[in-house]
Design a protein around this motif. Structure first.
Motif, mmCIF file in Angstrom:
data_model
loop_
_atom_site.group_PDB
_atom_site.id
_atom_site.type_symbol
_atom_site.label_atom_id
_atom_site.label_comp_id
_atom_site.label_asym_id
_atom_site.label_seq_id
_atom_site.Cartn_x
_atom_site.Cartn_y
_atom_site.Cartn_z
ATOM 1 N N UNK A 236 0.832 -1.199 0.000
ATOM 2 C CA UNK A 236 0.000 0.000 0.000
ATOM 3 C C UNK A 236 0.870 1.254 0.000
ATOM 4 N N UNK A 237 0.639 2.107 -0.999
ATOM 5 C CA UNK A 237 1.390 3.355 -1.097
ATOM 6 C C UNK A 237 0.410 4.522 -0.990
ATOM 7 N N UNK A 238 0.956 5.746 -1.044
ATOM 8 C CA UNK A 238 0.098 6.904 -0.812
ATOM 9 C C UNK A 238 -0.435 7.560 -2.074
ATOM 10 N N UNK A 239 0.327 7.479 -3.156
ATOM 11 C CA UNK A 239 -0.036 8.314 -4.305
ATOM 12 C C UNK A 239 -0.296 7.543 -5.589
ATOM 13 N N UNK A 240 -1.034 8.205 -6.493
ATOM 14 C CA UNK A 240 -1.306 7.607 -7.803
ATOM 15 C C UNK A 240 -0.017 7.287 -8.540
ATOM 16 N N UNK A 241 0.896 8.262 -8.545
ATOM 17 C CA UNK A 241 2.136 8.054 -9.289
ATOM 18 C C UNK A 241 2.957 6.918 -8.697
ATOM 19 N N UNK A 242 2.923 6.789 -7.357
ATOM 20 C CA UNK A 242 3.635 5.672 -6.723
ATOM 21 C C UNK A 242 3.072 4.352 -7.226
ATOM 22 N N UNK A 243 1.745 4.257 -7.229
ATOM 23 C CA UNK A 243 1.114 3.006 -7.636
ATOM 24 C C UNK A 243 1.424 2.673 -9.087
ATOM 25 N N UNK A 244 1.260 3.647 -9.983
ATOM 26 C CA UNK A 244 1.451 3.283 -11.391
ATOM 27 C C UNK A 244 2.927 3.085 -11.734
ATOM 28 N N UNK B 241 -4.409 -0.121 13.833
ATOM 29 C CA UNK B 241 -5.439 -0.815 13.080
ATOM 30 C C UNK B 241 -5.036 -2.267 12.805
ATOM 31 N N UNK B 242 -3.750 -2.444 12.498
ATOM 32 C CA UNK B 242 -3.288 -3.789 12.169
ATOM 33 C C UNK B 242 -3.241 -4.687 13.391
ATOM 34 N N UNK B 243 -2.942 -4.098 14.549
ATOM 35 C CA UNK B 243 -2.834 -4.912 15.756
ATOM 36 C C UNK B 243 -4.145 -5.622 16.053
ATOM 37 N N UNK B 244 -5.264 -4.982 15.709
ATOM 38 C CA UNK B 244 -6.553 -5.602 16.021
ATOM 39 C C UNK B 244 -7.171 -6.291 14.810
ATOM 40 N N UNK B 245 -6.482 -6.282 13.672
ATOM 41 C CA UNK B 245 -7.101 -6.822 12.455
ATOM 42 C C UNK B 245 -6.758 -8.286 12.208
ATOM 43 N N UNK B 246 -5.737 -8.777 12.893
ATOM 44 C CA UNK B 246 -5.335 -10.157 12.648
ATOM 45 C C UNK B 246 -4.536 -10.316 11.367
ATOM 46 N N UNK B 247 -4.191 -9.211 10.724
ATOM 47 C CA UNK B 247 -3.371 -9.302 9.522
ATOM 48 C C UNK B 247 -1.921 -8.994 9.893
ATOM 49 N N UNK B 248 -1.024 -9.491 9.058
ATOM 50 C CA UNK B 248 0.376 -9.197 9.291
ATOM 51 C C UNK B 248 0.730 -7.944 8.514
ATOM 52 N N UNK B 249 1.422 -7.045 9.154
ATOM 53 C CA UNK B 249 1.837 -5.844 8.429
ATOM 54 C C UNK B 249 3.331 -5.656 8.578
ATOM 55 N N UNK B 250 3.937 -5.043 7.570
ATOM 56 C CA UNK B 250 5.326 -4.620 7.682
ATOM 57 C C UNK B 250 5.449 -3.226 7.093
ATOM 58 N N UNK B 251 6.436 -2.512 7.550
ATOM 59 C CA UNK B 251 6.575 -1.117 7.142
ATOM 60 C C UNK B 251 7.924 -0.911 6.459
ATOM 61 N N UNK B 252 7.871 -0.341 5.272
ATOM 62 C CA UNK B 252 9.112 -0.019 4.572
ATOM 63 C C UNK B 252 9.434 1.440 4.847
ATOM 64 N N UNK B 253 10.647 1.715 5.332
ATOM 65 C CA UNK B 253 11.007 3.133 5.432
ATOM 66 C C UNK B 253 12.006 3.464 4.337
ATOM 67 N N UNK B 254 11.594 4.354 3.466
ATOM 68 C CA UNK B 254 12.458 4.788 2.371
ATOM 69 C C UNK B 254 13.373 5.891 2.881
ATOM 70 N N UNK B 255 14.510 6.078 2.226
ATOM 71 C CA UNK B 255 15.394 7.167 2.630
ATOM 72 C C UNK B 255 14.647 8.498 2.547
ATOM 73 N N UNK B 256 14.994 9.409 3.424
ATOM 74 C CA UNK B 256 14.318 10.701 3.472
ATOM 75 C C UNK B 256 14.323 11.379 2.102
ATOM 76 N N UNK B 257 13.203 11.957 1.750
ATOM 77 C CA UNK B 257 13.103 12.667 0.476
ATOM 78 C C UNK B 257 12.696 11.791 -0.702
ATOM 79 N N UNK B 258 12.566 10.485 -0.460
ATOM 80 C CA UNK B 258 12.218 9.590 -1.567
ATOM 81 C C UNK B 258 10.802 9.053 -1.387
ATOM 82 N N UNK B 259 10.069 8.977 -2.493
ATOM 83 C CA UNK B 259 8.801 8.256 -2.430
ATOM 84 C C UNK B 259 8.943 7.021 -3.320
#
Ligand SMILES: [Zn+2]
Length: 536
Positions: free
Chosen positions: A266-274, A327-345
């Motif tokens: 899951x990303x934030x922007x249209x351009x990220x997704x496409x 939200x994920x803690x109570x959803x029963x789904x596994x989540x992971x978080x990617x942290x990109x270098x600052x300034x990068x999307x």
């Protein structure tokens, strides 16, 4: 399609007609072993086969991840279909036509209007798309997309468009064809003038991203300016067919790959997704300018159990991620978080580092609690007692919601190490929090658009009911739908009891619930429904 339900008898006949071995074989290599067939499970990564298909019982089961069910279950999981879609697809294969029994729609007028809104959005998207490809005024827009590395095939695949810089381009085009401007306004395509009568185009001089629902209907548009003008992004307003907190950009394109991978990015922007789709990473969706809601998670969990979050590494993105962890803690789904270098999307990251580089970053994704701890400590610092208290205040409520005690104590220890305070003291504070009840903390952190939490007892009761662990007869004696506090639970219970009175089987009930409630546009609620029709 939402107003049709498939007769239970037909669901059964199609299932009996189809051969699960044949269906599964189209997705993975099966080897005959005794009476059964085995293969590598498509739902989890494994090196030795633990996925078993039984031709005699017409079911599959994975001893590795526990996935299992009948042929419909397999199709919904691998192809990302809804239950009715799976029945239809399989019906077509085995040559059984599905008679469509039309239920009287709750409001025929509203349905007709919704159909018109879909049509108008579709027509607008086609016009905008043609503009982008052909109009001389769109030259800057085309150059802008080229400069951002968006290829022509991607423009086609995502049907990107361009709104001309005029105030009434779309308005004229559509009203000439006899369309009412009031309906165009309802579709979110034009706005009413404030000072005088009349309307004007909502989108002007913007690159447009059509937003589809899971059925492939256009429900709205997102528009980006070509320069630094504000607002940078302008979306369709919420309309009868477009609810932001329930829609995810590119979901209809990504669903098959999400189901196959069992994982969604899951990303934030249209351009990220496409940009990621273009780079060959196709299990990617984007939120539409809102926080992730419980409705989003309900939609996703039909296809995947694992979520990878990549929000922008700015403060807004970090805060959005931190809110979501809860939200994920109570959803029963596994989540992971990617942290990109600052300034990068994700968009410029994949352009700079390529698909492999991006996938490497994804593999290094952190568990949400590690990410939260890191961020809170970075934000606050841990040099003095005030800072330490502040970090603990933020982390402990999250820990109190962890269901797994081992995981909880792991992070308690980690927190104690990081803050250099006694683990026993943290445990004491955690206990105080748990006694106060974790629900209060959840409420304060949930997005405002989300539903209120369903009481646990009701959830369990419903689960037992739908899985045939409680006799409907007994339940009907002592319970009414009104005994449930949540409006969606009331609906399900009402359906269940109706079904019981018409002496329908468990499978009929589940498919009914699926077709009633788990429609693409109302994918919001799938609480424990799946296993009921598994028939194991
Ligand atoms: Zn498995």
């Amino acid at each position: 399609m939402s107003s049709y339900s498939i007769p239970e008898e037909v669901i059964r006949r199609i299932r009996e007609q189809a051969d699960i071995v044949e269906v599964v074989s189209q997705h993975l290599l099966l080897k005959k072993t005794g009476q059964n067939y085995t293969g590598l499970c498509p739902f989890h990564h494994e090196k030795t086969p633990s996925f078993v298909v039984s031709p005699a019982r017409q079911i599959f089961h994975c001893f590795g991840c526990g996935a299992g069910g009948n042929v419909y279950h397999f199709l919904t999981k691998t192809e990302g279909l809804t239950f009715p879609e799976a029945v239809r697809a399989l019906g077509e294969k085995v040559g059984i036509k599905i008679p469509t029994v039309k239920r009287s729609p709750p409001n025929p007028e509203a349905e007709k209007e919704q159909a018109r809104l879909y049509e108008l959005n579709q027509a607008a998207v086609q016009w905008y798309h043609k503009n982008l490809l052909e109009r001389p005024e769109a030259r800057t827009a085309r150059a802008y997309l080229a400069q951002r590395g968006i290829q022509t095939e991607t423009i086609e695949a995502f049907c990107l468009g361009y709104a001309l810089p005029s105030w009434d381009g779309l308005l004229k085009k559509m009203t000439e064809k006899g369309c009412s401007p009031f309906l165009l306004e309802k579709a979110g395509l034009v706005s009413a003038r404030e000072q005088q009568a009349g309307f004007y185009d909502r989108f002007r001089d913007r690159i447009l991203f059509p937003i589809w629902n899971l059925s492939g209907q256009v429900i709205g548009l997102g528009g980006r300016v070509l320069d630094e003008a504000l607002p940078k992004y302008l979306n369709s307003p919420e309309t009868p067919i477009y609810i932001k907190g329930r829609s995810l950009y590119a979901m209809e394109k990504a669903r098959h790959e999400i189901a196959r991978a069992g994982c969604v990015i899951i990303v934030e922007g249209y351009f990220d997704a496409i940009a990621l789709h273009q780079a060959g990473v196709k299990n990617v969706v984007a939120t539409l300018g809102t926080a992730l809601t419980p409705f989003h998670l309900q939609m996703i969990r039909r296809f995947a159990r694992e979520v990878i979050l990549i929000f922008d590494p700015d403060q807004a993105g970090i805060n959005a991620t931190l809110r979501t962890i809860d939200l994920f803690l109570v959803s029963g789904m596994t989540a992971r978080v990617v942290s990109l270098p600052s300034g990068q999307d994700p968009d410029n990251f994949v352009r700079n580092h390529g698909t492999e580089g991006f996938l490497t970053a994804v593999r290094q994704a952190k568990k949400p609690m590690d990410y939260a701890l890191e961020q809170f400590m970075a934000q606050t610092g841990v040099s003095g007692i005030d800072q330490k208290l502040r970090v603990a205040e933020q982390i402990l409520p999250l820990l109190s919601k962890m269901e797994n005690r081992m995981e909880q104590s792991h992070y308690l220890k980690k927190l104690s190490d990081e803050l250099k305070v006694k683990e026993a003291d943290l445990a004491h504070e955690l206990k105080k929090l748990s006694e106060k009840g974790p629900r209060t903390a959840i409420k304060s952190m949930q997005p405002v658009t989300g539903p209120t939490p369903v009481p646990k007892e009701e959830e369990i009761l419903l689960h037992l009911l739908l899985h045939g662990k409680l006799s409907l007869e007994r339940v009907a004696e002592v319970l009414t739908p009104e005994d449930f506090s949540d409006v969606r639970l009331k609906r399900i219970v009402r359906l269940a009891l109706d079904c019981f009175q018409k002496s329908a089987s468990q499978e009929g009930l589940s498919s009914l619930i699926h077709s009633e409630l788990i429609q693409p546009e109302d994918a919001a609620f799938s609480i424990g429904v799946e296993p009921a029709w598994v028939g194991l």
